[in-house]
Every structure is written in structure tokens, then in C-alpha cells.
Scaffold this motif. Structure first.
Motif, PDB file in Angstrom:
ATOM      1  N   SER A  15     -78.182 117.901 -39.202  1.00 25.58           N
ATOM      2  CA  SER A  15     -78.955 117.592 -37.988  1.00 25.58           C
ATOM      3  C   SER A  15     -79.321 118.853 -37.209  1.00 25.58           C
ATOM      4  CB  SER A  15     -78.188 116.613 -37.106  1.00 25.58           C
ATOM      5  OG  SER A  15     -77.044 117.251 -36.579  1.00 25.58           O
ATOM      6  N   ARG A  16     -78.853 120.029 -37.673  1.00 28.53           N
ATOM      7  CA  ARG A  16     -79.244 121.307 -37.059  1.00 28.53           C
ATOM      8  C   ARG A  16     -80.377 121.896 -37.888  1.00 28.53           C
ATOM      9  NH1 ARG A  16     -76.230 119.141 -33.901  1.00 28.53           N
ATOM     10  NH2 ARG A  16     -74.425 120.074 -32.891  1.00 28.53           N
ATOM     11  N   LEU A  17     -81.502 122.155 -37.253  1.00 29.90           N
ATOM     12  CA  LEU A  17     -82.693 122.586 -38.000  1.00 29.90           C
ATOM     13  C   LEU A  17     -83.175 123.938 -37.488  1.00 29.90           C
ATOM     14  CD1 LEU A  17     -84.587 119.150 -37.951  1.00 29.90           C
ATOM     15  CD2 LEU A  17     -83.199 120.079 -39.815  1.00 29.90           C
ATOM     16  N   LYS A  73     -91.097 119.788 -38.243  1.00 26.01           N
ATOM     17  CA  LYS A  73     -91.358 118.499 -37.588  1.00 26.01           C
ATOM     18  C   LYS A  73     -91.027 117.332 -38.517  1.00 26.01           C
ATOM     19  CE  LYS A  73     -95.436 118.085 -35.662  1.00 26.01           C
ATOM     20  NZ  LYS A  73     -96.889 118.381 -35.480  1.00 26.01           N
ATOM     21  N   SER A  74     -91.330 117.509 -39.810  1.00 25.77           N
ATOM     22  CA  SER A  74     -91.110 116.396 -40.746  1.00 25.77           C
ATOM     23  C   SER A  74     -89.625 116.093 -40.962  1.00 25.77           C
ATOM     24  CB  SER A  74     -91.781 116.695 -42.093  1.00 25.77           C
ATOM     25  OG  SER A  74     -91.053 117.710 -42.767  1.00 25.77           O
ATOM     26  N   LYS A  75     -88.748 117.061 -40.626  1.00 24.27           N
ATOM     27  CA  LYS A  75     -87.301 116.845 -40.835  1.00 24.27           C
ATOM     28  C   LYS A  75     -86.604 116.274 -39.608  1.00 24.27           C
ATOM     29  CE  LYS A  75     -86.937 121.140 -43.482  1.00 24.27           C
ATOM     30  NZ  LYS A  75     -86.392 122.498 -43.331  1.00 24.27           N
ATOM     31  N   PRO A  78     -83.703 111.565 -34.578  1.00 20.93           N
ATOM     32  CA  PRO A  78     -83.280 111.509 -33.165  1.00 20.93           C
ATOM     33  C   PRO A  78     -82.062 112.373 -32.834  1.00 20.93           C
ATOM     34  CG  PRO A  78     -83.829 109.323 -33.967  1.00 20.93           C
ATOM     35  CD  PRO A  78     -83.892 110.230 -35.158  1.00 20.93           C
ATOM     36  N   GLU A  79     -81.156 112.600 -33.804  1.00 20.26           N
ATOM     37  CA  GLU A  79     -79.957 113.401 -33.482  1.00 20.26           C
ATOM     38  C   GLU A  79     -80.149 114.900 -33.759  1.00 20.26           C
ATOM     39  OE1 GLU A  79     -79.586 112.268 -37.797  1.00 20.26           O
ATOM     40  OE2 GLU A  79     -80.328 111.336 -35.956  1.00 20.26           O
ATOM     41  N   SER A  80     -81.353 115.285 -34.177  1.00 22.60           N
ATOM     42  CA  SER A  80     -81.585 116.683 -34.559  1.00 22.60           C
ATOM     43  C   SER A  80     -81.502 117.644 -33.376  1.00 22.60           C
ATOM     44  CB  SER A  80     -82.969 116.841 -35.195  1.00 22.60           C
ATOM     45  OG  SER A  80     -83.077 116.083 -36.367  1.00 22.60           O
ATOM     46  N   VAL A  81     -80.892 118.792 -33.650  1.00 20.77           N
ATOM     47  CA  VAL A  81     -80.946 119.925 -32.714  1.00 20.77           C
ATOM     48  C   VAL A  81     -81.802 120.981 -33.405  1.00 20.77           C
ATOM     49  CG1 VAL A  81     -79.627 121.755 -31.582  1.00 20.77           C
ATOM     50  CG2 VAL A  81     -78.695 119.418 -31.701  1.00 20.77           C
ATOM     51  N   VAL A  82     -82.939 121.293 -32.803  1.00 24.99           N
ATOM     52  CA  VAL A  82     -83.897 122.214 -33.418  1.00 24.99           C
ATOM     53  C   VAL A  82     -83.687 123.603 -32.830  1.00 24.99           C
ATOM     54  CG1 VAL A  82     -86.352 122.780 -33.536  1.00 24.99           C
ATOM     55  CG2 VAL A  82     -85.598 120.423 -33.899  1.00 24.99           C
ATOM     56  N   MET A  83     -83.699 124.621 -33.692  1.00 30.60           N
ATOM     57  CA  MET A  83     -83.592 125.995 -33.194  1.00 30.60           C
ATOM     58  C   MET A  83     -84.786 126.805 -33.716  1.00 30.60           C
ATOM     59  SD  MET A  83     -80.634 128.836 -33.780  1.00 30.60           S
ATOM     60  CE  MET A  83     -80.798 130.481 -33.069  1.00 30.60           C
ATOM     61  N   GLU A 128     -92.000 115.558 -29.006  1.00 30.96           N
ATOM     62  CA  GLU A 128     -92.718 114.341 -29.409  1.00 30.96           C
ATOM     63  C   GLU A 128     -92.032 113.640 -30.583  1.00 30.96           C
ATOM     64  OE1 GLU A 128     -97.018 114.440 -30.825  1.00 30.96           O
ATOM     65  OE2 GLU A 128     -97.113 115.099 -28.723  1.00 30.96           O
ATOM     66  N   LYS A 129     -91.458 114.463 -31.497  1.00 28.42           N
ATOM     67  CA  LYS A 129     -90.783 113.887 -32.664  1.00 28.42           C
ATOM     68  C   LYS A 129     -89.402 113.337 -32.305  1.00 28.42           C
ATOM     69  CE  LYS A 129     -91.954 114.098 -36.507  1.00 28.42           C
ATOM     70  NZ  LYS A 129     -92.668 113.121 -37.334  1.00 28.42           N
ATOM     71  N   GLY A 130     -88.977 113.570 -31.057  1.00 26.19           N
ATOM     72  CA  GLY A 130     -87.742 112.945 -30.578  1.00 26.19           C
ATOM     73  C   GLY A 130     -86.462 113.714 -30.872  1.00 26.19           C
TER      74      GLY A 130
END
Length: 237
Positions: A15-17, A73-75, A78-83, A128-130
Motif C-alpha cells: 500500500s506504499r507507492l 495512479k493505476s495502482k 483507498p489505503e495507499s500512501v503515495v510518495m 482524486e484516486k482516493g
């Protein structure tokens, strides 16, 4: 119980991207920037050792950057943390901060908006992707090779508006330019790696980084941390 813990750890890592972009070879610059690519590689190896699936792009054209952002964005779940990490040249235009691809053709300020990729636009797309939380490190407050072409010019980056549940670290205060050190890595990334642990909350890591750089430079370089986090976010859990 250990199996459950391992499964939880694996789920956390998925969930970490992290998307890391290091741009060094700009045709318009007198010499390549050596630090952004080293920085992206150093961060990549630290994050990979912690088990993360890192996407890293070096010397990215606008197309490369947009494709990498599309893959990110495709990955997102809702629980993702994006870096997002970007090292290279950044320019402010129209109150937004733009990451500059290596193939940018910039002669006037309006070109920045067309040729660059705005940090805010990436944050908006991720929101937007949540994604649950957004982490951004922008190491791009360098004096860029295009500024002498503009009639009126604003140095450094604009303040980056943080959407909800976001944490943003930039290498200097808005409007300020810093010169690269002689080190293999930038001051920002060196200090970030010194303070980084997967267990510590990232807001604390970013603030320690800001304080140590500010002290070491006698206030000449003061990174900016802006946070709208409503929860503790670490990369480990």
C-alpha cells in the motif's frame, strides 16, 4: 502470529507507492546536475531494503514523467500512501511549482506551464484516486538555466498547496534558491536519509531534516515542511 505479522507487513508495503524522479542531464544547462540521479538511487535503495516496490525514473522526458504518474495512479487503492520524490530543476509559474522534464523547451514563462509537470496537478490526481495519504519531497530549488530568458522572473518554487492528509517537504523556503553542495547527494536527501527510519512518523522525520539543515547552514537554507496530516504516517506501518 508471526505469519499474520508478515502478511500485515507485506500488505503495508504493497500500500506504499513511491515514485522517484531524478533529472540531471538538461541540454540547456552548462553542466549536468550530478545530485538528482544519485539522490533518486540512494532513496530507491533505502526504500527497496525496506521491501517497497519503488518506481524510479532517471532523466525523464515529459512523456516519461506522465507515463510514470499514470502507472502510479493505476495502482492507488483507498489505503495507499503515495510518495513522490523529484530532484532536478523546478520553476514557479502562475503560483504553481513545476517539475521540469529534461526535454523541456523553455523560452518564456508560459512555456513552463506547457512543458513542465505541476506538483499540484500530481497531488490532485492522486487525491482524486482516493489515496489515504500523500507524501512529497521536492528537491528542486536550484537556480535554473532558463531564468535569464524571462522578462519578469520569480526565483525558486511557489508555496505548494497541500491537499488533505498530505505532507510536503521542499529543499528551501518558497522563492529561495540554493546552490548544490559538493557532496554526492544533496543536503536535503543526505539529511533525510540520516533521519529516516521506517518506524518513525514521517512528519517527525521531515521536521528533524528541516531543523538539521537550517542549523548546519546557519539559516541560509531552510527547507519547508507543510502538513495537513490527520494521522501518523510512517513508511513501515
Amino acid at each position: 502470529a508471526i505469519g499474520t505479522e508478515q502478511a500485515a507487513d507485506a500488505a503495508t508495503r504493497q500500500s506504499r507507492l513511491p515514485l522517484l524522479i531524478g533529472n540531471g542531464h538538461y541540454p540547456d544547462a552548462a553542466a549536468p546536475l550530478s545530485q538528482p540521479i544519485n539522490d533518486a538511487r540512494a532513496l530507491t535503495s533505502t526504500l527497496r531494503q525496506s521491501g517497497f516496490d519503488v518506481e524510479v525514473v532517471e532523466d525523464a522526458s515529459k512523456d516519461d514523467m506522465q507515463r510514470a504518474i499514470g502507472r502510479l495512479k493505476s495502482k492507488i487503492k483507498p489505503e495507499s500512501v503515495v510518495m513522490l520524490f523529484f530532484g532536478g530543476y523546478g520553476i514557479q509559474a502562475g503560483r504553481e511549482s513545476y517539475m521540469i522534464p529534461v526535454d523541456a523547451r523553455i523560452w518564456k514563462e508560459s512555456d513552463v506551464r506547457r512543458e513542465g509537470v505541476s506538483v499540484e496537478s500530481v497531488l490532485d490526481a492522486v487525491k482524486e484516486k482516493g489515496a489515504r495519504a500523500k507524501l512529497v519531497v521536492i528537491d528542486a530549488s536550484r537556480r535554473n538555466p532558463y531564468e535569464r530568458r524571462f522578462r519578469s522572473y520569480s526565483h525558486g518554487l511557489a508555496p505548494i498547496a497541500a491537499p488533505d492528509n498530505a505532507l510536503i517537504l521542499t529543499s528551501a523556503t518558497p522563492g529561495k534558491v540554493v546552490d548544490d553542495s559538493n557532496g554526492q547527494n544533496s543536503v536535503l536527501v543526505s539529511e533525510l536519509l540520516n533521519n529516516f527510519t521506517t518506524k518513525t512518523g514521517l512528519e517527525s522525520v521531515f521536521n528533524k531534516t528541516r531543523i538539521s539543515i537550517s542549523r548546519a547552514s546557519d539559516g541560509e537554507q531552510v527547507p519547508t515542511v507543510s502538513s495537513t496530516l490527520i494521522e501518523e504516517v510512517s513508511l513501515g506501518g
